[in-house]
Design a protein around this motif. Structure first.
Motif, mmCIF file in Angstrom:
data_model
loop_
_atom_site.group_PDB
_atom_site.id
_atom_site.type_symbol
_atom_site.label_atom_id
_atom_site.label_comp_id
_atom_site.label_asym_id
_atom_site.label_seq_id
_atom_site.Cartn_x
_atom_site.Cartn_y
_atom_site.Cartn_z
ATOM 1 N N LEU A 161 0.816 -1.212 0.000
ATOM 2 C CA LEU A 161 0.000 0.000 0.000
ATOM 3 C C LEU A 161 0.852 1.265 0.000
ATOM 4 O O LEU A 161 0.449 2.289 -0.543
ATOM 5 N N TYR A 162 2.035 1.174 0.594
ATOM 6 C CA TYR A 162 2.948 2.309 0.582
ATOM 7 C C TYR A 162 3.597 2.363 -0.799
ATOM 8 O O TYR A 162 4.515 1.625 -1.107
ATOM 9 N N GLY A 163 3.066 3.166 -1.644
ATOM 10 C CA GLY A 163 3.532 3.247 -3.025
ATOM 11 C C GLY A 163 2.442 2.879 -4.014
ATOM 12 O O GLY A 163 2.659 2.880 -5.219
ATOM 13 N N ILE A 164 1.260 2.593 -3.508
ATOM 14 C CA ILE A 164 0.145 2.217 -4.380
ATOM 15 C C ILE A 164 -0.270 3.378 -5.284
ATOM 16 O O ILE A 164 -0.954 3.186 -6.283
ATOM 17 N N ASP A 165 0.186 4.575 -4.948
ATOM 18 C CA ASP A 165 -0.173 5.755 -5.737
ATOM 19 C C ASP A 165 0.889 6.140 -6.769
ATOM 20 O O ASP A 165 0.764 7.170 -7.438
ATOM 21 N N LEU A 166 1.909 5.313 -6.936
ATOM 22 C CA LEU A 166 2.955 5.621 -7.917
ATOM 23 C C LEU A 166 2.393 5.616 -9.328
ATOM 24 O O LEU A 166 1.565 4.770 -9.683
ATOM 25 N N MET A 167 2.854 6.566 -10.128
ATOM 26 C CA MET A 167 2.380 6.670 -11.511
ATOM 27 C C MET A 167 3.530 6.452 -12.480
ATOM 28 O O MET A 167 4.673 6.820 -12.199
ATOM 29 N N VAL A 168 3.212 5.855 -13.620
ATOM 30 C CA VAL A 168 4.206 5.681 -14.681
ATOM 31 C C VAL A 168 4.105 6.812 -15.684
ATOM 32 O O VAL A 168 5.071 7.139 -16.361
ATOM 33 N N ASN A 169 2.929 7.380 -15.805
ATOM 34 C CA ASN A 169 2.647 8.540 -16.648
ATOM 35 C C ASN A 169 1.564 9.343 -15.949
ATOM 36 O O ASN A 169 0.835 8.793 -15.115
ATOM 37 N N PRO A 170 1.415 10.604 -16.292
ATOM 38 C CA PRO A 170 0.327 11.367 -15.679
ATOM 39 C C PRO A 170 -1.024 10.668 -15.881
ATOM 40 O O PRO A 170 -1.389 10.304 -16.997
ATOM 41 N N GLY A 171 -1.701 10.426 -14.772
ATOM 42 C CA GLY A 171 -3.003 9.764 -14.828
ATOM 43 C C GLY A 171 -2.957 8.253 -15.005
ATOM 44 O O GLY A 171 -3.997 7.615 -15.114
ATOM 45 N N GLU A 172 -1.765 7.666 -15.048
ATOM 46 C CA GLU A 172 -1.632 6.215 -15.233
ATOM 47 C C GLU A 172 -0.832 5.615 -14.083
ATOM 48 O O GLU A 172 0.371 5.831 -13.960
ATOM 49 N N TYR A 173 -1.532 4.862 -13.249
ATOM 50 C CA TYR A 173 -0.892 4.255 -12.089
ATOM 51 C C TYR A 173 -0.015 3.080 -12.495
ATOM 52 O O TYR A 173 -0.319 2.364 -13.449
ATOM 53 N N LEU A 174 1.044 2.878 -11.730
ATOM 54 C CA LEU A 174 1.941 1.742 -11.938
ATOM 55 C C LEU A 174 1.194 0.432 -11.735
ATOM 56 O O LEU A 174 1.330 -0.501 -12.525
ATOM 57 N N HIS A 175 0.377 0.367 -10.660
ATOM 58 C CA HIS A 175 -0.364 -0.850 -10.349
ATOM 59 C C HIS A 175 -1.795 -0.734 -10.860
ATOM 60 O O HIS A 175 -2.510 0.198 -10.509
ATOM 61 N N THR A 176 -2.199 -1.702 -11.677
ATOM 62 C CA THR A 176 -3.575 -1.726 -12.164
ATOM 63 C C THR A 176 -4.485 -2.255 -11.058
ATOM 64 O O THR A 176 -4.008 -2.805 -10.060
ATOM 65 N N GLU A 177 -5.780 -2.107 -11.250
ATOM 66 C CA GLU A 177 -6.710 -2.672 -10.269
ATOM 67 C C GLU A 177 -6.535 -4.181 -10.177
ATOM 68 O O GLU A 177 -6.620 -4.749 -9.091
ATOM 69 N N GLU A 178 -6.274 -4.820 -11.303
ATOM 70 C CA GLU A 178 -6.034 -6.269 -11.289
ATOM 71 C C GLU A 178 -4.793 -6.601 -10.463
ATOM 72 O O GLU A 178 -4.790 -7.562 -9.694
ATOM 73 N N ASP A 179 -3.738 -5.787 -10.600
ATOM 74 C CA ASP A 179 -2.526 -5.980 -9.798
ATOM 75 C C ASP A 179 -2.847 -5.894 -8.308
ATOM 76 O O ASP A 179 -2.331 -6.671 -7.501
ATOM 77 N N ILE A 180 -3.698 -4.943 -7.945
ATOM 78 C CA ILE A 180 -4.052 -4.737 -6.542
ATOM 79 C C ILE A 180 -4.823 -5.944 -6.009
ATOM 80 O O ILE A 180 -4.564 -6.420 -4.907
ATOM 81 N N ILE A 181 -5.748 -6.458 -6.797
ATOM 82 C CA ILE A 181 -6.514 -7.640 -6.394
ATOM 83 C C ILE A 181 -5.583 -8.836 -6.193
ATOM 84 O O ILE A 181 -5.672 -9.550 -5.189
ATOM 85 N N ILE A 182 -4.676 -9.028 -7.131
ATOM 86 C CA ILE A 182 -3.733 -10.140 -7.043
ATOM 87 C C ILE A 182 -2.862 -9.987 -5.793
ATOM 88 O O ILE A 182 -2.669 -10.942 -5.041
ATOM 89 N N ALA A 183 -2.361 -8.788 -5.561
ATOM 90 C CA ALA A 183 -1.510 -8.544 -4.395
ATOM 91 C C ALA A 183 -2.289 -8.781 -3.096
ATOM 92 O O ALA A 183 -1.765 -9.412 -2.164
ATOM 93 N N MET A 184 -3.515 -8.306 -3.037
ATOM 94 C CA MET A 184 -4.321 -8.486 -1.841
ATOM 95 C C MET A 184 -4.523 -9.977 -1.557
ATOM 96 O O MET A 184 -4.349 -10.425 -0.419
ATOM 97 N N ASN A 185 -4.857 -10.736 -2.578
ATOM 98 C CA ASN A 185 -5.095 -12.169 -2.389
ATOM 99 C C ASN A 185 -3.814 -12.935 -2.063
ATOM 100 O O ASN A 185 -3.838 -13.884 -1.277
ATOM 101 N N LYS A 186 -2.716 -12.515 -2.620
ATOM 102 C CA LYS A 186 -1.442 -13.208 -2.407
ATOM 103 C C LYS A 186 -0.821 -12.842 -1.054
ATOM 104 O O LYS A 186 -0.322 -13.704 -0.333
ATOM 105 N N LYS A 187 -0.839 -11.571 -0.712
ATOM 106 C CA LYS A 187 -0.150 -11.092 0.475
ATOM 107 C C LYS A 187 -0.966 -11.285 1.750
ATOM 108 O O LYS A 187 -0.421 -11.471 2.810
#
Length: 86
Positions: free
Chosen positions: A59-85
């Motif tokens: 969660l610390y870094g969940i707001d990182l962006m690769v481009n303006p308006g484009e987050y590094l982590h997609t919603e799918e990435d977040i779901i996967i991380a939540m289920n895995k971690k």
């Protein structure tokens, strides 16, 4: 400060359901890390420490962006991380 695995899961779910922003989740995680650095953090139960900490660090870094308006982590990435971690 006291946190539980359920609280961490709740932050993930709040981000996914747009109840809080990614920036708010990042700030929450930062407050947990700060509490840890000052020895004022308690994780309950202690045997879930690794899972809780893994979730907080994601969660610390969940707001990182690769481009303006484009987050590094997609919603799918977040779901996967939540289920895995957690």
């Amino acid at each position: 400060m006291e946190i539980t695995l359920e609280q961490v899961k709740s932050i993930f779910e709040d981000v996914l359901n747009k109840r809080i922003t990614r920036e708010e989740a990042d700030r929450w995680a930062y407050s947990v890390i700060s509490a840890s650095e000052t020895n004022s953090l308690t994780i309950v139960p202690n045997e879930k420490r690794d899972q809780v900490w893994s979730g907080v660090m994601y969660l610390y870094g969940i707001d990182l962006m690769v481009n303006p308006g484009e987050y590094l982590h997609t919603e799918e990435d977040i779901i996967i991380a939540m289920n895995k971690k957690l």
